[in-house]
Write a protein that holds these residues in place. Structure first.
Motif, PDB file in Angstrom:
ATOM      1  N   ARG A 183       0.830  -1.208   0.000  1.00  0.00           N
ATOM      2  CA  ARG A 183       0.000   0.000   0.000  1.00  0.00           C
ATOM      3  C   ARG A 183       0.862   1.254   0.000  1.00  0.00           C
ATOM      4  O   ARG A 183       0.612   2.205  -0.718  1.00  0.00           O
ATOM      5  CB  ARG A 183      -0.904   0.011   1.231  1.00  0.00           C
ATOM      6  N   LYS A 184       1.907   1.251   0.839  1.00  0.00           N
ATOM      7  CA  LYS A 184       2.779   2.420   0.928  1.00  0.00           C
ATOM      8  C   LYS A 184       3.491   2.667  -0.403  1.00  0.00           C
ATOM      9  O   LYS A 184       3.624   3.804  -0.858  1.00  0.00           O
ATOM     10  CB  LYS A 184       3.783   2.230   2.064  1.00  0.00           C
ATOM     11  N   LEU A 185       3.960   1.594  -1.049  1.00  0.00           N
ATOM     12  CA  LEU A 185       4.646   1.723  -2.332  1.00  0.00           C
ATOM     13  C   LEU A 185       3.712   2.314  -3.381  1.00  0.00           C
ATOM     14  O   LEU A 185       4.107   3.163  -4.179  1.00  0.00           O
ATOM     15  CB  LEU A 185       5.156   0.342  -2.773  1.00  0.00           C
ATOM     16  N   LEU A 191      -0.336   5.321  -7.414  1.00  0.00           N
ATOM     17  CA  LEU A 191      -1.000   4.237  -8.142  1.00  0.00           C
ATOM     18  C   LEU A 191      -2.326   3.912  -7.477  1.00  0.00           C
ATOM     19  O   LEU A 191      -2.421   3.850  -6.249  1.00  0.00           O
ATOM     20  CB  LEU A 191      -0.122   2.978  -8.151  1.00  0.00           C
ATOM     21  N   ASP A 192      -3.334   3.698  -8.301  1.00  0.00           N
ATOM     22  CA  ASP A 192      -4.637   3.267  -7.802  1.00  0.00           C
ATOM     23  C   ASP A 192      -4.651   1.743  -7.781  1.00  0.00           C
ATOM     24  O   ASP A 192      -4.673   1.085  -8.823  1.00  0.00           O
ATOM     25  CB  ASP A 192      -5.753   3.801  -8.702  1.00  0.00           C
ATOM     26  N   LEU A 193      -4.627   1.175  -6.579  1.00  0.00           N
ATOM     27  CA  LEU A 193      -4.570  -0.285  -6.451  1.00  0.00           C
ATOM     28  C   LEU A 193      -5.809  -0.961  -7.030  1.00  0.00           C
ATOM     29  O   LEU A 193      -5.762  -2.130  -7.400  1.00  0.00           O
ATOM     30  CB  LEU A 193      -4.399  -0.674  -4.983  1.00  0.00           C
ATOM     31  N   ARG A 194      -6.906  -0.238  -7.107  1.00  0.00           N
ATOM     32  CA  ARG A 194      -8.120  -0.845  -7.650  1.00  0.00           C
ATOM     33  C   ARG A 194      -8.028  -1.089  -9.155  1.00  0.00           C
ATOM     34  O   ARG A 194      -8.842  -1.817  -9.712  1.00  0.00           O
ATOM     35  CB  ARG A 194      -9.326   0.045  -7.335  1.00  0.00           C
ATOM     36  N   GLN A 195      -7.043  -0.469  -9.795  1.00  0.00           N
ATOM     37  CA  GLN A 195      -6.862  -0.663 -11.224  1.00  0.00           C
ATOM     38  C   GLN A 195      -5.907  -1.808 -11.545  1.00  0.00           C
ATOM     39  O   GLN A 195      -5.665  -2.099 -12.714  1.00  0.00           O
ATOM     40  CB  GLN A 195      -6.324   0.631 -11.854  1.00  0.00           C
ATOM     41  N   MET A 206       0.285  -8.351  -5.102  1.00  0.00           N
ATOM     42  CA  MET A 206       1.598  -8.567  -4.519  1.00  0.00           C
ATOM     43  C   MET A 206       2.515  -7.365  -4.802  1.00  0.00           C
ATOM     44  O   MET A 206       2.189  -6.487  -5.616  1.00  0.00           O
ATOM     45  CB  MET A 206       2.240  -9.843  -5.081  1.00  0.00           C
ATOM     46  N   ARG A 207       3.661  -7.365  -4.142  1.00  0.00           N
ATOM     47  CA  ARG A 207       4.624  -6.277  -4.355  1.00  0.00           C
ATOM     48  C   ARG A 207       5.114  -6.266  -5.799  1.00  0.00           C
ATOM     49  O   ARG A 207       5.307  -5.199  -6.385  1.00  0.00           O
ATOM     50  CB  ARG A 207       5.799  -6.448  -3.396  1.00  0.00           C
ATOM     51  N   ALA A 208       5.292  -7.456  -6.384  1.00  0.00           N
ATOM     52  CA  ALA A 208       5.754  -7.519  -7.780  1.00  0.00           C
ATOM     53  C   ALA A 208       4.754  -6.866  -8.728  1.00  0.00           C
ATOM     54  O   ALA A 208       5.139  -6.266  -9.735  1.00  0.00           O
ATOM     55  CB  ALA A 208       5.999  -8.971  -8.179  1.00  0.00           C
ATOM     56  N   ASP A 209       3.435  -6.970  -8.426  1.00  0.00           N
ATOM     57  CA  ASP A 209       2.423  -6.344  -9.283  1.00  0.00           C
ATOM     58  C   ASP A 209       2.568  -4.821  -9.252  1.00  0.00           C
ATOM     59  O   ASP A 209       2.480  -4.160 -10.287  1.00  0.00           O
ATOM     60  CB  ASP A 209       1.025  -6.749  -8.808  1.00  0.00           C
ATOM     61  N   VAL A 210       2.793  -4.253  -8.055  1.00  0.00           N
ATOM     62  CA  VAL A 210       2.940  -2.807  -7.948  1.00  0.00           C
ATOM     63  C   VAL A 210       4.222  -2.340  -8.624  1.00  0.00           C
ATOM     64  O   VAL A 210       4.235  -1.343  -9.345  1.00  0.00           O
ATOM     65  CB  VAL A 210       2.921  -2.388  -6.462  1.00  0.00           C
ATOM     66  N   GLU A 211       5.322  -3.081  -8.413  1.00  0.00           N
ATOM     67  CA  GLU A 211       6.590  -2.688  -9.037  1.00  0.00           C
ATOM     68  C   GLU A 211       6.493  -2.759 -10.555  1.00  0.00           C
ATOM     69  O   GLU A 211       7.052  -1.928 -11.268  1.00  0.00           O
ATOM     70  CB  GLU A 211       7.712  -3.589  -8.524  1.00  0.00           C
ATOM     71  N   SER A 212       5.769  -3.773 -11.074  1.00  0.00           N
ATOM     72  CA  SER A 212       5.582  -3.871 -12.526  1.00  0.00           C
ATOM     73  C   SER A 212       4.785  -2.680 -13.051  1.00  0.00           C
ATOM     74  O   SER A 212       5.108  -2.119 -14.106  1.00  0.00           O
ATOM     75  CB  SER A 212       4.871  -5.183 -12.861  1.00  0.00           C
ATOM     76  N   ALA A 216       6.010   0.231 -15.708  1.00  0.00           N
ATOM     77  CA  ALA A 216       5.258   0.561 -16.921  1.00  0.00           C
ATOM     78  C   ALA A 216       5.003   2.060 -17.021  1.00  0.00           C
ATOM     79  O   ALA A 216       5.139   2.669 -18.082  1.00  0.00           O
ATOM     80  CB  ALA A 216       3.933  -0.208 -16.934  1.00  0.00           C
ATOM     81  N   VAL A 217       4.641   2.691 -15.901  1.00  0.00           N
ATOM     82  CA  VAL A 217       4.404   4.137 -15.909  1.00  0.00           C
ATOM     83  C   VAL A 217       5.693   4.890 -16.207  1.00  0.00           C
ATOM     84  O   VAL A 217       5.717   5.850 -16.974  1.00  0.00           O
ATOM     85  CB  VAL A 217       3.818   4.576 -14.548  1.00  0.00           C
ATOM     86  N   THR A 218       6.804   4.433 -15.607  1.00  0.00           N
ATOM     87  CA  THR A 218       8.095   5.098 -15.832  1.00  0.00           C
ATOM     88  C   THR A 218       8.528   4.980 -17.285  1.00  0.00           C
ATOM     89  O   THR A 218       9.025   5.938 -17.887  1.00  0.00           O
ATOM     90  CB  THR A 218       9.160   4.481 -14.920  1.00  0.00           C
ATOM     91  N   GLU A 219       8.339   3.806 -17.880  1.00  0.00           N
ATOM     92  CA  GLU A 219       8.730   3.610 -19.282  1.00  0.00           C
ATOM     93  C   GLU A 219       7.897   4.473 -20.218  1.00  0.00           C
ATOM     94  O   GLU A 219       8.391   5.021 -21.198  1.00  0.00           O
ATOM     95  CB  GLU A 219       8.602   2.135 -19.646  1.00  0.00           C
ATOM     96  N   ARG A 220       6.594   4.591 -19.904  1.00  0.00           N
ATOM     97  CA  ARG A 220       5.752   5.442 -20.757  1.00  0.00           C
ATOM     98  C   ARG A 220       6.177   6.901 -20.672  1.00  0.00           C
ATOM     99  O   ARG A 220       6.186   7.624 -21.661  1.00  0.00           O
ATOM    100  CB  ARG A 220       4.286   5.299 -20.348  1.00  0.00           C
ATOM    101  N   ALA A 221       6.567   7.323 -19.437  1.00  0.00           N
ATOM    102  CA  ALA A 221       6.976   8.727 -19.275  1.00  0.00           C
ATOM    103  C   ALA A 221       8.314   9.012 -19.941  1.00  0.00           C
ATOM    104  O   ALA A 221       8.567  10.118 -20.412  1.00  0.00           O
ATOM    105  CB  ALA A 221       7.052   9.072 -17.788  1.00  0.00           C
ATOM    106  N   ALA A 222       9.191   7.971 -19.978  1.00  0.00           N
ATOM    107  CA  ALA A 222      10.524   8.185 -20.537  1.00  0.00           C
ATOM    108  C   ALA A 222      10.603   7.900 -22.023  1.00  0.00           C
ATOM    109  O   ALA A 222      11.652   8.110 -22.635  1.00  0.00           O
ATOM    110  CB  ALA A 222      11.534   7.302 -19.795  1.00  0.00           C
ATOM    111  N   ALA A 223       9.526   7.395 -22.625  1.00  0.00           N
ATOM    112  CA  ALA A 223       9.566   7.060 -24.056  1.00  0.00           C
ATOM    113  C   ALA A 223       9.762   8.325 -24.880  1.00  0.00           C
ATOM    114  O   ALA A 223       9.110   9.343 -24.641  1.00  0.00           O
ATOM    115  CB  ALA A 223       8.273   6.363 -24.461  1.00  0.00           C
TER     116      ALA A 223
END
Length: 497
Positions: A183-185, A191-195, A206-212, A216-223
């Motif tokens: 939740r803190k991450l 990030l909206d966890l409901r999405q 899981m933590r891996a889902d949030v990190e993934s 994805a958000v970081t890659e879209r911003a850096a594209a």
């Protein structure tokens, strides 16, 4: 006229003075029952669901998720009374319009009815129990939201005072998240966890889902953005003879220097919650305790064989298997019976060493919230099987963040199995205010002289950090040697059972 009661963050026990809001369980406009959990908070000891001693309509919440509140600060307000459903839109914004405000929290409301509301709806709708963060025993009712149409008629009476607050049509369902770290991450990266779709059991996020999702958000911003139009470069067309001769330069042409990449921003992580509590305790231990460490390598081959024999005897009906940690814990209790100096603490004000009669054995456990030390109570009266069962129960509670403050305090000696991290040795820091800690490294095959011949044996390193005020090296060495003898020859332990 409904009465508005103010519920303050209660004293959660064990000397805790603040708590972090992890998740609100109710929203403004919700109808809550007496002793219904309204917020989940994280203290330096554990995760706690805080129940509200009033039944009525939530009119205000204080503090967003992720913020820290001191004990005694307002947590929420509840409108109590027969007209609460009709005036929910007014109570939060104008509590002075005939409402009586009462408080429950640290040092207040021990009679449950607040101050000055000893009769009427307030008394009927409050639990009257002193809160310590674990609920007061009443069954939890399902929360329901007050619909605008239900408020229409009563609100018309107060239309000149204020407009009714807008209430959402539906309450979002619970998020399938167990770990507060997840939740803190998500909060830190907006990030909206409901999405998110969880990859864990029953859709658990899981933590891996949030990190993934963060990647994805970081890659879209850096594209890189594609160029809107091609850059036209004029083509130089001329006869070679028409070009002036190239004169040699006095100095070689320097290429354009590459622009330095932007350095990453400095990350600041607040020392609070479990991490802050651990930091304070370790710093105090180093500051107050003159510690020393001794260690020894021991042949654990016979101990591992004894464990295999214990777990194979009786077949599946014999119950849970005995762990290596449980055997080491039982060895520690036997060693502390022989060397009680190490099961003590130091009273600085009285300048006394206080020897403790019971062994409350703590064991270090690494969790997503950080390092915690659950405590096995009265370990000296338990056998290896009972100690192992209690360790398993406390470990599971630690992983899910459900350890209570009482299960994390009161230890007299700590066992630290850092071998699970694949390391051989360490010099552990004493868990203040205890007097010693036994560290256990990994058990690995090594060349060893056994019965006069070189052989491959299961070897473990044991290290003991002790408070030099409570004993000298002879006592500490005697304790560690006895532990090593029991590891090498488990039959030695039988003499004390």
């Amino acid at each position: 006229m409904p009465q508005v009661f103010e519920f303050k963050l209660p004293d959660l026990g064990e000397g805790l003075t603040e708590a972090e809001i992890v998740r609100w369980l109710v929203e403004v406009g919700d109808v809550v029952a007496i002793d219904q959990p309204v917020v989940e908070v994280e203290t330096a000891k554990a995760m706690v669901e805080v129940p509200c001693p009033y039944g009525g309509v939530v009119t205000a919440r204080f503090g967003e998720e992720g913020t820290e509140l001191p004990v005694g600060e307002p947590l929420l307000t509840v409108a109590v009374g027969s007209e609460a459903l009709g005036s929910v839109g007014l109570a939060g914004s104008d509590a002075g319009a005939g409402a009586v405000v009462s408080t429950v929290g640290s040092g207040a409301g021990s009679d449950g009815a607040g101050s000055g509301s000893g009769s009427g709806a307030g008394e009927a709708e409050a639990s009257g129990n002193v809160l310590v963060g674990y609920g007061t025993g009443a069954p939890v009712a399902r929360r329901r939201r007050v619909r605008p149409e239900a408020m229409a008629a009563p609100v018309a009476v107060h239309v000149t005072a204020a407009a009714p607050a807008a209430v959402p049509d539906a309450v979002p369902g619970p998020v399938a998240v167990v770990s507060p770290l997840v939740r803190k991450l998500a909060r830190q990266h907006d990030l909206d966890l409901r999405q998110l779709a969880g990859s864990g059991p029953d859709g658990l996020i899981m933590r891996a889902d949030v990190e993934s999702a963060i990647r994805a958000v970081t890659e879209r911003a850096a594209a890189p953005t594609p160029a809107s139009a091609a850059v036209s470069v004029p083509e130089l067309v001329s006869e070679p003879t028409s070009l002036p001769p190239v004169q040699p330069s006095a100095s070689p042409v320097q290429p354009l220097a590459a622009q330095p990449a932007a350095s990453p921003a400095v990350e600041r992580i607040p020392l609070r919650g479990v991490r802050g509590a651990v930091a304070d305790k370790l710093a105090r231990s180093r500051r107050e305790i003159p510690d020393a460490t001794c260690w020894v390598d021991a042949d654990a081959t016979e101990l591992m064989a004894a464990r295999s024999a214990m777990n194979s005897a009786g077949g599946p009906a014999a119950g849970p298997k005995v762990s290596v940690l449980a055997l080491l814990a039982r060895i520690c209790t036997a060693a502390l019976a022989r060397f009680p100096e190490l099961n003590s603490t130091v009273d600085l004000e009285a300048r006394e060493i206080v020897r403790l009669p019971e062994v409350h054995l703590g064991f270090a456990a690494q969790t997503e919230r950080g390092l915690v030390v659950p405590v096995v109570r009265d370990a000296q009266a338990r056998n290896a099987e009972s100690i192992g069962a209690e360790i398993a129960r406390l470990t599971e509670a630690a992983r899910t963040g459900r350890l209570t403050p009482a299960e994390l305090t009161g230890g007299t000696f700590t066992l630290n199995n850092y071998g699970v991290f694949g390391v051989d040795g360490s010099t552990p820091i004493i868990n203040h205010p205890e007097a010693a800690m036994l560290g256990v490294g990994r058990i690995v095959p090594k060349p060893w002289v056994h019965e006069g011949e070189l052989a491959v044996r299961q070897v473990v390193q044991l290290s003991l950090t002790f408070d030099h005020r409570v004993c000298d090296g002879g006592t500490a060495g005697g304790f560690l040697r006895y532990v090593a003898d029991c590891v090498e020859q488990p039959a030695v332990l039988l003499r004390t059972l």
